[in-house]
Design a protein around this motif. Structure first.
Motif, PDB file in Angstrom:
ATOM      1  N   SER A   2       1.114  -1.384   0.198  1.00  0.00           N
ATOM      2  CA  SER A   2      -0.188  -0.080  -0.126  1.00  0.00           C
ATOM      3  C   SER A   2       1.376   1.444  -0.275  1.00  0.00           C
ATOM      4  CB  SER A   2      -0.865  -0.273   1.541  1.00  0.00           C
ATOM      5  OG  SER A   2       0.244   0.100   2.530  1.00  0.00           O
ATOM      6  N   ALA A   3       2.053   1.281   0.295  1.00  0.00           N
ATOM      7  CA  ALA A   3       2.914   2.187   0.126  1.00  0.00           C
ATOM      8  C   ALA A   3       3.889   3.045  -0.655  1.00  0.00           C
ATOM      9  CB  ALA A   3       3.769   2.055   2.017  1.00  0.00           C
ATOM     10  N   VAL A   4       3.308   1.919  -1.486  1.00  0.00           N
ATOM     11  CA  VAL A   4       4.778   1.469  -2.261  1.00  0.00           C
ATOM     12  C   VAL A   4       4.025   2.596  -3.772  1.00  0.00           C
ATOM     13  CG1 VAL A   4       5.626  -0.294  -4.264  1.00  0.00           C
ATOM     14  CG2 VAL A   4       5.781  -1.205  -2.582  1.00  0.00           C
ATOM     15  N   GLN A   5       5.171   2.889  -4.505  1.00  0.00           N
ATOM     16  CA  GLN A   5       4.979   4.266  -5.185  1.00  0.00           C
ATOM     17  C   GLN A   5       5.955   4.076  -6.523  1.00  0.00           C
ATOM     18  OE1 GLN A   5       4.684   8.349  -4.385  1.00  0.00           O
ATOM     19  NE2 GLN A   5       3.325   8.085  -3.184  1.00  0.00           N
ATOM     20  N   GLY A   6       6.104   3.745  -7.966  1.00  0.00           N
ATOM     21  CA  GLY A   6       6.688   3.640  -8.714  1.00  0.00           C
ATOM     22  C   GLY A   6       6.964   2.396  -9.536  1.00  0.00           C
ATOM     23  N   LEU A   7       6.011   1.361  -8.476  1.00  0.00           N
ATOM     24  CA  LEU A   7       5.942  -0.255  -9.388  1.00  0.00           C
ATOM     25  C   LEU A   7       4.416  -0.208  -9.784  1.00  0.00           C
ATOM     26  CD1 LEU A   7       8.840  -2.391  -7.375  1.00  0.00           C
ATOM     27  CD2 LEU A   7       9.181  -1.397  -9.428  1.00  0.00           C
ATOM     28  N   HIS A   8       4.085  -1.044 -10.094  1.00  0.00           N
ATOM     29  CA  HIS A   8       2.817  -2.286 -10.695  1.00  0.00           C
ATOM     30  C   HIS A   8       2.675  -3.132 -10.425  1.00  0.00           C
ATOM     31  CE1 HIS A   8       3.907  -2.269 -15.198  1.00  0.00           C
ATOM     32  NE2 HIS A   8       4.374  -0.969 -14.676  1.00  0.00           N
ATOM     33  N   GLN A   9       1.633  -3.649 -10.635  1.00  0.00           N
ATOM     34  CA  GLN A   9       1.058  -5.195 -10.517  1.00  0.00           C
ATOM     35  C   GLN A   9       1.735  -5.982 -12.814  1.00  0.00           C
ATOM     36  OE1 GLN A   9      -2.388  -6.353  -9.991  1.00  0.00           O
ATOM     37  NE2 GLN A   9      -2.516  -8.679 -10.345  1.00  0.00           N
ATOM     38  N   GLY A  10       2.503  -6.660 -12.560  1.00  0.00           N
ATOM     39  CA  GLY A  10       2.943  -7.152 -13.905  1.00  0.00           C
ATOM     40  C   GLY A  10       4.023  -6.615 -14.768  1.00  0.00           C
ATOM     41  N   ALA A  11       4.922  -5.946 -13.954  1.00  0.00           N
ATOM     42  CA  ALA A  11       6.485  -5.000 -13.827  1.00  0.00           C
ATOM     43  C   ALA A  11       7.054  -5.758 -14.180  1.00  0.00           C
ATOM     44  CB  ALA A  11       6.030  -4.214 -13.253  1.00  0.00           C
ATOM     45  N   ARG A  12       7.869  -6.092 -15.408  1.00  0.00           N
ATOM     46  CA  ARG A  12       9.360  -7.121 -14.876  1.00  0.00           C
ATOM     47  C   ARG A  12      10.141  -6.127 -13.943  1.00  0.00           C
ATOM     48  NH1 ARG A  12      11.887  -7.145 -19.363  1.00  0.00           N
ATOM     49  NH2 ARG A  12      12.448  -8.991 -19.801  1.00  0.00           N
ATOM     50  N   VAL A  13      11.301  -7.286 -13.020  1.00  0.00           N
ATOM     51  CA  VAL A  13      11.870  -6.888 -12.599  1.00  0.00           C
ATOM     52  C   VAL A  13      13.065  -7.134 -11.933  1.00  0.00           C
ATOM     53  CG1 VAL A  13      10.514  -5.171 -10.675  1.00  0.00           C
ATOM     54  CG2 VAL A  13      10.359  -7.150 -10.634  1.00  0.00           C
ATOM     55  N   ILE A  14      14.458  -6.941 -11.578  1.00  0.00           N
ATOM     56  CA  ILE A  14      15.529  -7.573 -10.966  1.00  0.00           C
ATOM     57  C   ILE A  14      15.404  -7.098  -8.872  1.00  0.00           C
ATOM     58  CG2 ILE A  14      17.700  -7.578 -10.207  1.00  0.00           C
ATOM     59  CD1 ILE A  14      18.070  -5.970 -13.575  1.00  0.00           C
ATOM     60  N   ALA A  15      15.213  -8.199  -8.322  1.00  0.00           N
ATOM     61  CA  ALA A  15      14.900  -8.384  -6.840  1.00  0.00           C
ATOM     62  C   ALA A  15      16.500  -8.555  -6.614  1.00  0.00           C
ATOM     63  CB  ALA A  15      14.210  -9.455  -6.199  1.00  0.00           C
ATOM     64  N   ILE A  16      17.321  -7.687  -6.122  1.00  0.00           N
ATOM     65  CA  ILE A  16      18.260  -7.554  -4.668  1.00  0.00           C
ATOM     66  C   ILE A  16      18.117  -7.826  -3.317  1.00  0.00           C
ATOM     67  CG2 ILE A  16      20.167  -6.037  -3.899  1.00  0.00           C
ATOM     68  CD1 ILE A  16      19.600  -4.306  -5.751  1.00  0.00           C
ATOM     69  N   CYS A  17      18.177  -9.602  -3.312  1.00  0.00           N
ATOM     70  CA  CYS A  17      17.871 -10.075  -2.014  1.00  0.00           C
ATOM     71  C   CYS A  17      18.717  -9.960  -1.030  1.00  0.00           C
ATOM     72  CB  CYS A  17      17.665 -11.986  -2.499  1.00  0.00           C
ATOM     73  SG  CYS A  17      16.230 -12.097  -4.006  1.00  0.00           S
ATOM     74  N   GLY A  18      19.691  -9.208  -1.017  1.00  0.00           N
ATOM     75  CA  GLY A  18      21.323  -9.379  -0.087  1.00  0.00           C
ATOM     76  C   GLY A  18      22.018 -10.210  -0.461  1.00  0.00           C
ATOM     77  N   ARG A  19      21.627 -11.399   0.964  1.00  0.00           N
ATOM     78  CA  ARG A  19      22.187 -12.817   0.737  1.00  0.00           C
ATOM     79  C   ARG A  19      22.041 -14.081   0.476  1.00  0.00           C
ATOM     80  NH1 ARG A  19      25.804  -8.847   4.422  1.00  0.00           N
ATOM     81  NH2 ARG A  19      27.669  -8.483   3.133  1.00  0.00           N
ATOM     82  N   ALA A  20      20.295 -13.420   1.227  1.00  0.00           N
ATOM     83  CA  ALA A  20      19.177 -14.597   1.108  1.00  0.00           C
ATOM     84  C   ALA A  20      17.777 -14.769   0.618  1.00  0.00           C
ATOM     85  CB  ALA A  20      19.650 -15.290   2.350  1.00  0.00           C
ATOM     86  N   GLY A  21      17.663 -15.332   0.209  1.00  0.00           N
ATOM     87  CA  GLY A  21      16.289 -15.564  -0.166  1.00  0.00           C
ATOM     88  C   GLY A  21      15.652 -15.392  -0.934  1.00  0.00           C
ATOM     89  N   GLY A  22      16.240 -16.157  -2.264  1.00  0.00           N
ATOM     90  CA  GLY A  22      16.154 -15.647  -3.658  1.00  0.00           C
ATOM     91  C   GLY A  22      15.919 -16.947  -4.208  1.00  0.00           C
ATOM     92  N   TYR A  23      16.284 -18.197  -3.860  1.00  0.00           N
ATOM     93  CA  TYR A  23      15.844 -20.001  -4.036  1.00  0.00           C
ATOM     94  C   TYR A  23      14.344 -19.546  -3.413  1.00  0.00           C
ATOM     95  CZ  TYR A  23      20.338 -20.964  -5.068  1.00  0.00           C
ATOM     96  OH  TYR A  23      21.786 -20.908  -5.224  1.00  0.00           O
ATOM     97  N   ALA A  24      13.618 -19.046  -3.991  1.00  0.00           N
ATOM     98  CA  ALA A  24      11.657 -19.162  -3.970  1.00  0.00           C
ATOM     99  C   ALA A  24      11.000 -18.450  -5.333  1.00  0.00           C
ATOM    100  CB  ALA A  24      11.682 -18.409  -2.670  1.00  0.00           C
ATOM    101  N   GLN A  25      10.017 -19.783  -4.736  1.00  0.00           N
ATOM    102  CA  GLN A  25       8.897 -18.794  -6.251  1.00  0.00           C
ATOM    103  C   GLN A  25       8.450 -17.708  -6.548  1.00  0.00           C
ATOM    104  OE1 GLN A  25       5.750 -22.361  -6.936  1.00  0.00           O
ATOM    105  NE2 GLN A  25       6.153 -22.152  -8.970  1.00  0.00           N
TER     106      GLN A  25
END
Length: 314
Positions: free
Chosen positions: A80-103
């Motif tokens: 609800s507080a996010v601006q500049g991103l919308h459903q369906g946008a193609r993105v890269i996720a910077i996950c830090g050191r963990a968390g990326g091995y998830a659907q």
């Protein structure tokens, strides 16, 4: 009905067989987060080092643990507080050191980068760690300049293939050290000179270098300092006690030892994605595995023979 997703976890440190594909409820999105439906996650050496317990000082010991520092996919839900991103946008996720091995991952919107339309998910998922590490080593630490001589050691890996291209873009004379079967690739990326480190030692390489970037951290400062120019810098990627000792001992003007750690930011990753979009940077991908074969992907990464990156597909 509760939404479920696939996720790879480890319940203990150990071999590749510790990687377990499980089903778990989809994460809930907080106001400042977005929910990303991942298409691709990248495998990095850090992942299997963490899996084996070699990075406890960074990972801690809390299980179950989800590995994976970078991914790419589509925004499924926006907080609800996010601006500049919308459903369906193609993105890269910077996950830090963990968390990326998830659907699916719920991640702070501030850690998400728009993926250009002409850059595919595989390419996008490979940029945060390798690309940022190469960028920081060359531009932030060494501050390379046109005409300088740069040696990329272990040049055929994910970091190395990026570093060769970025150094050449900056107008440097680039020498790439890798096994002979990778030489054609490295020349295609812009390397001016190549040599096989299994047949030729660093001491046998002509001349000196303004930067020696040791991407697998196998040389060490003592072995390289005679091949550095006055004011030249040796950069490693692993934070070993020896590397930090020499860092402290080389703070004064002269030859230097430094360590670069992956520190991706939205600004850097966006810059790298733009270079890929403009075909000024090529993302080299060796192999692609379905997420069900994550253990095989780790085993292959551990051989240290991959040319470029390894990716997992969801």
């Amino acid at each position: 009905m509760l939404s479920m997703m696939k996720q790879v976890v480890i319940h203990a440190f150990g071999g590749a067989d510790e990687l377990m594909l499980t089903e778990t409820p989809s994460p809930k999105v907080q106001p400042g987060e977005v929910l990303i439906q991942n298409e691709v996650a990248a495998v990095n050496p850090y992942d299997w080092m963490a899996r084996k317990g070699e990075m406890k000082f960074l990972t801690g010991r809390k299980f179950p643990m989800v590995l994976g520092a970078e991914a790419a996919g589509v925004v499924k839900e926006v907080g609800s507080a996010v601006q500049g991103l919308h459903q369906g946008a193609r993105v890269i996720a910077i996950c830090g050191r963990a968390g990326g091995y998830a659907q699916q991952i719920a991640i702070a919107a501030s850690q998400v980068v728009a993926l250009p339309d002409n850059v595919d998910f595989d390419e996008g998922a490979c940029l945060p760690v390798a690309g940022s590490t190469a960028w920081d080593a060359l531009h932030q630490i060494a501050k390379i300049e046109r005409g300088q001589r740069v040696l990329i050691y272990g040049a055929a890996g994910g970091v190395g293939t990026c570093a060769v291209q970025l150094a050449k873009q900056a107008g440097c004379e680039v020498t790439a050290a890798a096994r002979s079967d990778k030489h054609e690739l490295l020349r295609s990326l812009g390397a001016d000179h190549v040599f096989d480190y299994t047949r030729q030692s660093l001491a046998q390489t002509p001349g000196v270098f303004d930067l020696i970037f040791d991407t697998p951290s196998v040389l060490g400062y003592l072995q390289t300092k005679k091949k550095l120019s006055d004011g030249g810098v040796y950069i490693a990627t692993l934070p070993t006690p020896a590397a930090f000792l020499w860092w402290g001992l080389t703070l004064l003007p002269g030859r230097k030892c430094r360590v670069v750690l992956a520190a991706p930011t939205v600004k850097k990753v966006a810059t790298l994605a733009s270079l890929v979009s403009q075909r000024q940077l090529r993302v080299v991908i060796d192999r692609s595995y379905p997420i069900e074969q994550v253990a095989e992907a780790h085993r292959y990464s551990e051989t240290k023979r991959a040319a470029g990156k390894i990716v997992l597909k969801f």
